[in-house]
Motif scaffolding. Structure first.
Motif, mmCIF file in Angstrom:
data_model
loop_
_atom_site.group_PDB
_atom_site.id
_atom_site.type_symbol
_atom_site.label_atom_id
_atom_site.label_comp_id
_atom_site.label_asym_id
_atom_site.label_seq_id
_atom_site.Cartn_x
_atom_site.Cartn_y
_atom_site.Cartn_z
ATOM 1 N N ARG A 117 0.847 -1.187 0.000
ATOM 2 C CA ARG A 117 0.000 0.000 0.000
ATOM 3 C C ARG A 117 0.881 1.235 0.000
ATOM 4 N N GLY A 118 0.255 2.400 -0.042
ATOM 5 C CA GLY A 118 1.010 3.640 0.079
ATOM 6 C C GLY A 118 0.975 4.452 -1.202
ATOM 7 N N GLN A 119 1.895 5.417 -1.302
ATOM 8 C CA GLN A 119 1.915 6.340 -2.422
ATOM 9 C C GLN A 119 2.170 5.629 -3.738
ATOM 10 N N ALA A 120 3.018 4.587 -3.720
ATOM 11 C CA ALA A 120 3.282 3.851 -4.957
ATOM 12 C C ALA A 120 2.000 3.220 -5.480
ATOM 13 N N ARG A 121 1.184 2.680 -4.585
ATOM 14 C CA ARG A 121 -0.091 2.096 -5.000
ATOM 15 C C ARG A 121 -1.043 3.192 -5.492
ATOM 16 N N ASP A 122 -1.105 4.320 -4.797
ATOM 17 C CA ASP A 122 -1.971 5.421 -5.230
ATOM 18 C C ASP A 122 -1.553 5.923 -6.611
ATOM 19 N N ARG A 123 -0.239 6.008 -6.832
ATOM 20 C CA ARG A 123 0.278 6.452 -8.136
ATOM 21 C C ARG A 123 -0.136 5.479 -9.228
ATOM 22 N N TRP A 124 -0.024 4.180 -8.953
ATOM 23 C CA TRP A 124 -0.425 3.171 -9.931
ATOM 24 C C TRP A 124 -1.911 3.303 -10.247
ATOM 25 N N GLU A 125 -2.734 3.520 -9.219
ATOM 26 C CA GLU A 125 -4.171 3.650 -9.424
ATOM 27 C C GLU A 125 -4.487 4.851 -10.315
ATOM 28 N N SER A 126 -3.771 5.954 -10.133
ATOM 29 C CA SER A 126 -4.004 7.138 -10.969
ATOM 30 C C SER A 126 -3.671 6.844 -12.431
ATOM 31 N N LEU A 127 -2.527 6.182 -12.669
ATOM 32 C CA LEU A 127 -2.142 5.853 -14.038
ATOM 33 C C LEU A 127 -3.085 4.821 -14.633
ATOM 34 N N MET A 128 -3.543 3.893 -13.804
ATOM 35 C CA MET A 128 -4.504 2.899 -14.275
ATOM 36 C C MET A 128 -5.805 3.576 -14.700
ATOM 37 N N ALA A 129 -6.180 4.640 -14.005
ATOM 38 C CA ALA A 129 -7.386 5.384 -14.378
ATOM 39 C C ALA A 129 -7.228 5.992 -15.769
ATOM 40 N N LEU A 130 -6.019 6.436 -16.112
ATOM 41 C CA LEU A 130 -5.780 6.968 -17.457
ATOM 42 C C LEU A 130 -5.890 5.863 -18.509
ATOM 43 N N VAL A 131 -5.386 4.676 -18.184
ATOM 44 C CA VAL A 131 -5.522 3.545 -19.109
ATOM 45 C C VAL A 131 -7.007 3.227 -19.335
ATOM 46 N N SER A 132 -7.773 3.231 -18.263
ATOM 47 C CA SER A 132 -9.203 2.952 -18.378
ATOM 48 C C SER A 132 -9.902 4.015 -19.223
ATOM 49 N N GLN A 133 -9.487 5.279 -19.062
ATOM 50 C CA GLN A 133 -10.066 6.334 -19.884
ATOM 51 C C GLN A 133 -9.735 6.132 -21.352
ATOM 52 N N ALA A 134 -8.513 5.663 -21.617
ATOM 53 C CA ALA A 134 -8.138 5.389 -23.005
ATOM 54 C C ALA A 134 -9.000 4.272 -23.591
ATOM 55 N N GLU A 135 -9.268 3.249 -22.775
ATOM 56 C CA GLU A 135 -10.132 2.155 -23.233
ATOM 57 C C GLU A 135 -11.532 2.679 -23.553
ATOM 58 N N GLU A 136 -12.057 3.502 -22.663
ATOM 59 C CA GLU A 136 -13.402 4.051 -22.852
ATOM 60 C C GLU A 136 -13.460 4.944 -24.092
ATOM 61 N N TYR A 137 -12.444 5.793 -24.247
ATOM 62 C CA TYR A 137 -12.399 6.693 -25.397
ATOM 63 C C TYR A 137 -12.276 5.900 -26.697
ATOM 64 N N GLY A 138 -11.422 4.871 -26.682
ATOM 65 C CA GLY A 138 -11.214 4.062 -27.878
ATOM 66 C C GLY A 138 -12.466 3.326 -28.308
ATOM 67 N N THR A 139 -13.277 2.920 -27.350
ATOM 68 C CA THR A 139 -14.522 2.217 -27.660
ATOM 69 C C THR A 139 -15.572 3.163 -28.221
ATOM 70 N N ALA A 140 -15.600 4.398 -27.716
ATOM 71 C CA ALA A 140 -16.638 5.347 -28.114
ATOM 72 C C ALA A 140 -16.358 5.983 -29.474
ATOM 73 N N GLU A 141 -15.094 6.087 -29.867
ATOM 74 C CA GLU A 141 -14.740 6.776 -31.099
ATOM 75 C C GLU A 141 -14.580 5.815 -32.267
ATOM 76 N N LEU A 142 -14.991 6.263 -33.473
ATOM 77 C CA LEU A 142 -14.825 5.439 -34.669
ATOM 78 C C LEU A 142 -13.353 5.294 -35.050
ATOM 79 N N ALA A 143 -12.607 6.392 -34.946
ATOM 80 C CA ALA A 143 -11.191 6.368 -35.319
ATOM 81 C C ALA A 143 -10.387 7.043 -34.211
#
Length: 696
Positions: free
Chosen positions: A433-459
């Motif tokens: 646990r700790g800041q390293a885990r919090d940092r990973w969670e923040s970056l993981m949220a960006l990956v998830s946003q990329a997945e969501e954006y990629g699914t919603a957009e045609l190109a």
């Protein structure tokens, strides 16, 4: 009636017992919202008015400067302005600065504002390359070691026994950094906050003149939040007492949520064992919350190992608890934002509402959902998502990569993962646990946003994704005068609101995944109890079955909600659930017309392959697109900047509408991509468009 007796007026029977128990030892088990501060300040003031206490000989100790300030304010109003009310650190620092010149000569070491620079120097001396997150984790680990009396030479042996680790470093490396940190601090003539307690304790233990003077000064002690006391604080308190027992402690075992930082609730639970003559009093009348909230809190802890009091609600009956099972985190945030808007319209101020979650990284979805409704918010105890250092760094790198056109042949998700991988992100989270885990969670949220954006957009492109992130960051940084509080459960302790939304209440988040022992799981249960008891009138608990829109529904509601919540779809018999999951997988992976495998994310999102005839009415689809263009113009004008079409609805959603042609708002909710928030905003307009085409 004497002036002292007037101080007892208005106290309930248990609070009055506390106020009248002027001689120690006294233990007060005070449930959430039961008026413990009122009880102990009246006890002190009553003792002063009755002539039992000399106000200058009373020391009241608590854990935050805010709580100490509130206690001083109340004591002044009750006629006891001379009583000292301080935090452990403030009281110890005052004594240290007074006695150091007398014992050692000269000025005491300089108090450092932050451990980070010294920890960074210690890491460099040990030839360790660590980022800011691990520096913060090292600083936290050093703090834990010092408050629990674990010395640098003992750390490597003790860490595995206590379940301690810093992600990416061995226990031996942490021990070396800890030892070097202490050396550097001495070389620089500095001390940290833990040294304040340790030095004050050493002065009392090693110099009889110091201990005699302190014990002559303070004869009556009150300690609030006693369940949060650490070993070094307990040792300092014992030295202040010097074998006396004129001590009143107040705490709640059910709010023990800082064991990871060195707190030991055993000091509270075993108090009467240490002091056999203890007077024990329980405060059980809750004046904060409705009976509905209190019933949930009591049920949560019933039959558990936590020795809590059984709260008794004093407020009139209120609204029933609200439960919401969302398909994904975006839908959950939309539902919470919709309920916030409803309560605001009904008269609940935004400052009296809070969304609470387990970790900081969960805030971003709620920031976005509230922003979409133009509802201001305030993030407590952490930077807003787009202001976090790792997110700002990631955005800069993604923007640079987009400008350079690097790896343009790769898919969007691969590009994003590649950039974040250069920052140390990996698909697997850190074990610790700790800041390293919090940092990973923040970056993981960006990956998830990329997945969501990629699914919603045609190109989908990296440039478009960066523009979308910039849009979100700009909208969420609007200044606010008042807003909904977004906070973790830990930072919410000691606070209260009219309406509380406990979000992300699924397994893996509550309890958190790294709670891997019975004791750790029980502490997570207490953390949820703290969240529940923050609510005065309205309480909503929600969870999501998947992380991202369109994701597989694999999550389950938190085990802690068993016996409290209504039935979930995840409560179905295993065979039925397995069959349902198989059907969902088949639908997602094969064309619903020809049953061929779907080759791309675009095809899987639409549900049919590119070779099959279009299964929807193209005229209806074109009408829906024309409607969307009109909405884009309207919302772009309102926002005074371009609003992407997919923000309203993706093409896949419009295709589904053109295929199903729903005639009711309820039927619309069955279409992926249409949640409660979008239904409320666009539902009537869509039904009008569909009805018009149907009548042609």
């Amino acid at each position: 009636m004497t002036s002292a007796d007037r101080l007892l007026e208005g106290l309930d029977p248990e609070q009055r017992q506390v106020a009248e128990a002027l001689r120690g030892p006294v233990r007060v088990l005070a449930g959430a919202g039961t008026g413990k501060t009122r009880a102990i300040t009246h006890r002190i003031a009553y003792g002063v008015a009755a002539g039992v206490y000399n106000p200058s000989e009373v020391l009241a100790v608590t854990f935050t400067a805010r709580a100490a300030g509130e206690m001083r304010t109340r004591l002044r109003a009750l006629g006891a302005p001379g009583v000292q009310a301080r935090t452990f650190h403030a009281a110890a620092l005052r004594q240290l600065r007074y006695f150091w010149p007398k014992v050692y000569g000269g000025e005491p070491p300089e108090l450092t504002a932050s451990k980070i620079p010294v920890v960074a120097g210690a890491a460099r001396r040990n030839r360790l390359e660590v980022d800011q997150a691990r520096l913060r984790d090292l600083a936290s680990e050093i703090e834990w070691s010092k408050v629990t009396n674990v010395r640098p030479d003992d750390y490597e042996r003790m860490a595995p026994l206590r379940g301690r680790e810093v992600s990416g470093l061995t226990a031996g490396e942490v021990a070396h950094v800890f030892s070097t940190y202490e050396e550097l601090k001495r070389e620089q003539g500095r001390m940290d906050m833990e040294d304040v307690l340790l030095i004050a304790a050493a002065l009392l233990a090693e110099d009889d003149r110091v201990s005699a003077q302190v014990r002559s000064q303070y004869k009556w002690f009150v300690v609030d939040e006693f369940q949060d006391v650490s070993p070094i604080q307990a040792a300092l308190l014992d030295l202040w007492l010097g074998g006396r027992d004129e001590l009143c402690v107040v705490g709640d075992p059910a709010q023990t949520i800082y064991s990871f930082a060195g707190a030991r609730a055993a000091y509270l639970s075993e108090f009467s064992g240490k002091y056999p003559a203890t007077t024990s009093i329980e405060l059980v009348r809750n004046y904060r919350s409705t009976p509905q909230v209190i019933a949930a809190a009591n049920t949560l802890l019933k039959g558990t190992a936590t020795g809590s009091v059984q709260l008794r609600a004093q407020q009139p009956a209120g609204a029933e608890l609200t439960w919401y099972e969302a398909t994904d985190e975006v839908a959950e945030a939309d539902a919470v934002a919709a309920e916030v808007a409803r309560l605001l319209a009904a008269g609940t101020p935004l400052r009296e509402m809070a969304v609470l979650f387990r970790i900081n990284a969960q805030s971003e979805t709620f920031e976005e959902a509230l922003t979409a409704r133009s509802i201001p918010y305030v993030v407590r105890g952490a930077a807003r998502f787009f202001e976090r250092p790792e997110v700002r760094q990631a955005l800069a790198l993604l923007r640079a990569s987009a400008r350079a056109g690097e790896a343009a042949s790769d898919g969007l998700l691969d590009q994003v993962r590649g950039v974040l991988g250069g920052m140390g992100w990996s698909t697997e989270p850190p074990a610790a646990r700790g800041q390293a885990r919090d940092r990973w969670e923040s970056l993981m949220a960006l990956v998830s946003q990329a997945e969501e954006y990629g699914t919603a957009e045609l190109a989908p492109t990296l440039e478009g994704f960066v523009a979308e992130l910039d849009r979100r960051a700009t909208e969420q940084h609007a200044p606010v005068a008042e807003g909904v509080t977004l906070a973790t459960l830990h930072t919410a302790k000691g606070l209260e609101w009219d309406a509380v939304f406990l979000a992300g209440m699924q397994e893996g988040s509550m309890p958190i995944t790294y709670a891997d022992t019975p004791a750790a799981v029980e502490e997570e249960r207490r953390l949820l109890y703290v969240g529940i008891t923050r609510a005065r009138k309205h309480l909503m608990l929600s969870w999501s079955l998947a992380r991202n829109p369109g994701g597989q529904a694999r999550r389950k509601p938190s085990r802690f909600l068993s016996g409290l919540r209504p039935e979930s779809v995840m409560d179905r018999p295993a065979a039925a659930a397995s069959s349902a999951r198989s059907k969902r997988r088949a639908k997602a992976s094969t064309c619903k017309l020809c049953q061929r495998p779907l080759a791309s994310a675009r095809e899987r999102n639409r549900g049919f392959c590119g070779e099959c005839p279009i299964p929807y009415d193209e005229d209806v689809f074109e009408s829906l697109k024309a409607w969307r263009r009109g909405r884009v113009e309207i919302e772009s004008a309102e926002a005074e900047k371009p609003v992407p079409a997919f923000v309203i609805f993706s093409d896949a959603v419009l295709e589904a509408l053109a295929e199903v042609v729903p005639t009711t708002r309820q039927a619309m909710l069955g279409i992926p991509g249409i949640g409660p928030a979008k239904l409320e905003k666009y539902g009537d307009e869509l039904l009008a468009v569909l009805a018009e085409k149907k009548s042609e």
